[in-house]
Enzyme design. Structure first.
Site, PDB file in Angstrom:
ATOM      1  CB  SER A  62      -0.886   0.000   1.246  1.00  0.00           C
ATOM      2  OG  SER A  62      -1.816   1.059   1.208  1.00  0.00           O
ATOM      3  N   PRO A  63       0.394   2.329  -0.646  1.00  0.00           N
ATOM      4  CG  PRO A  63      -0.525   3.676  -2.293  1.00  0.00           C
ATOM      5  CD  PRO A  63      -0.792   2.438  -1.504  1.00  0.00           C
ATOM      6  CB  ALA A  67       0.230  10.244  -1.328  1.00  0.00           C
ATOM      7  CD  GLN A 117      -2.023   6.827  -3.298  1.00  0.00           C
ATOM      8  OE1 GLN A 117      -1.442   7.495  -2.442  1.00  0.00           O
ATOM      9  NE2 GLN A 117      -2.993   5.979  -3.011  1.00  0.00           N
ATOM     10  CE1 TYR A 151      -4.522  13.937   2.696  1.00  0.00           C
ATOM     11  CE2 TYR A 151      -4.610  11.630   2.055  1.00  0.00           C
ATOM     12  CZ  TYR A 151      -4.228  12.606   2.955  1.00  0.00           C
ATOM     13  OH  TYR A 151      -3.563  12.264   4.110  1.00  0.00           O
ATOM     14  NE  ARG A 184      -5.629   2.983  -1.232  1.00  0.00           N
ATOM     15  CZ  ARG A 184      -4.791   2.519  -0.306  1.00  0.00           C
ATOM     16  NH1 ARG A 184      -4.214   3.354   0.546  1.00  0.00           N
ATOM     17  NH2 ARG A 184      -4.500   1.237  -0.231  1.00  0.00           N
TER      18      ARG A 184
END
Length: 358
Positions: free
Chosen positions: A24-25, A59, A101, A185, A233
């Site tokens: 996962s990021p 990110a 990402q 975000y 995502r």
């Protein structure tokens, strides 16, 4: 060929993942001016050596104002490409696919990294802070900096920045791009009615609130090679009445599938503070399952997936197509190798580590 689902390869367009374990990021808060450095070499490289099928960067901001903190990775200028290319070459040499990402933090930007101050603290301009942007001038909460509302020219600038970053991602050797439309975000801020209170063509109706995300998707897919997969995502629910819902996520997934998105990475929450989320092992897997079953798209399940048998169960029961692990891979970069042993799957180890295989 493994007889487990977890260690069965997955082909995505012309990219094949050696297994269904995705890193996962995870923000590392260790960059200067957006550049990757030795920390990222070791952090990302060790997960590739550890056997993951796909390693996603944290990110990675498409413009400086899109960073969560001043120490986030970036791809807003060509100079960022070289160090990322070095990391990608190492990951590919060790069998992992690599992904980035692409992100914009929106109104949750310009905050200190966790160990420098409490969450939501503002970074003063003299320490590298800036005025963030959002769908409106409303802050995430009182501790966060007040954002400037994006006008249509600003929206167009951000859309272009995503597309330009996709070009740099290709130049750096990434094989997958994931668009960050989750966790409160910028893209999520436009999607959710809790944060998007605009009255123009980017606010109000579902069609208007999804317009920005669709424009970003088109801009990236236009620049990203047709032969390589595109993920998104999402926060599949806001966990708040009147907010973004799983049904909205299904509808969005159908729209972005038409624009060339191949997999929906299903997380949740983050758009407003103080939400009670029912956190527990696999608490988000049902969201991935719903999107998968109702759209036919591939999905990723993320959130407190810790054991090999739990991960195998998520995949074997059709809840998702990949499992996306975060904290467990911080605790143990070699979790995939250990999981293979527990599931009796015969996988290749790095030659340098083979003496420890049995």
């Amino acid at each position: 060929m493994s007889n487990t689902r977890l260690f069965t390869p997955l082909r995505l367009r012309d990219v094949t993942l050696r297994n269904r374990v995705v890193v996962s990021p995870m923000c590392q808060y260790s960059s200067e001016d957006g550049f990757a450095n030795e920390w990222h070499v070791v952090h990302l490289g060790s997960r590739a050596v550890g056997g993951a099928g796909l390693v996603l960067t944290e990110a990675t901001a498409v413009e400086p104002e899109g960073r969560i903190s001043p120490q986030d990775l970036g791809l807003w200028k060509d100079a960022h490409v070289e160090t990322l290319a070095r990391i990608n070459r190492f990951m590919h040499q060790n069998g992992a696919a690599s992904g980035v990402q692409l992100a914009h933090a929106g109104r949750k930007a310009s905050t200190p990294r966790p160990w420098d101050a409490g969450p939501g603290s503002t970074v003063a301009p003299e320490h590298g802070g800036w005025t963030p942007v959002g769908p409106t001038a409303e802050a995430f909460d009182e501790a966060y900096p007040k954002p400037a509302a994006l006008d249509e020219a600003g929206i167009a600038r951000v859309v272009k920045a995503f597309g330009d970053a996709a070009v740099r991602a290709k130049a750096a050797g990434f094989q997958v791009v994931e668009l960050h439309a989750a966790h409160g975000y910028l893209l999520h801020e436009f999607l959710s009615p809790l944060s998007n209170k605009r009255t123009d063509r980017y606010g109000g109706s579902f069609e208007n609130r999804t317009r920005f995300a669709l424009e970003v998707t088109r801009a990236v897919r236009e620049k990203w090679p047709e032969s390589q997969p595109l993920f998104m995502r999402i926060s599949a629910t806001d966990w708040v009445e009147g907010g973004w819902t799983p049904e909205d996520s299904v509808a969005l997934a159908k729209l972005v599938a038409k624009e060339g998105v191949d997999l929906i990475d299903c997380s949740s929450g983050g758009v407003v503070p103080g939400v009670k989320i029912p956190v527990g092992p696999g608490y988000q897997t049902s969201l991935a399952e719903k999107v998968r079953k109702e759209t036919g798209l591939l999905t990723g399940a993320v959130g407190m997936i810790r054991s090999a048998f739990q991960a195998e169960h998520v995949l074997a029961t059709g809840q998702a197509d990949v499992v996306v692990l975060a904290r467990e891979l911080l605790r143990d970069p070699y979790w995939p190798l250990r999981a293979a042993k527990e599931l009796h799957a015969d996988v290749l180890w790095p030659h340098q580590y083979e003496r420890a295989k049995n």
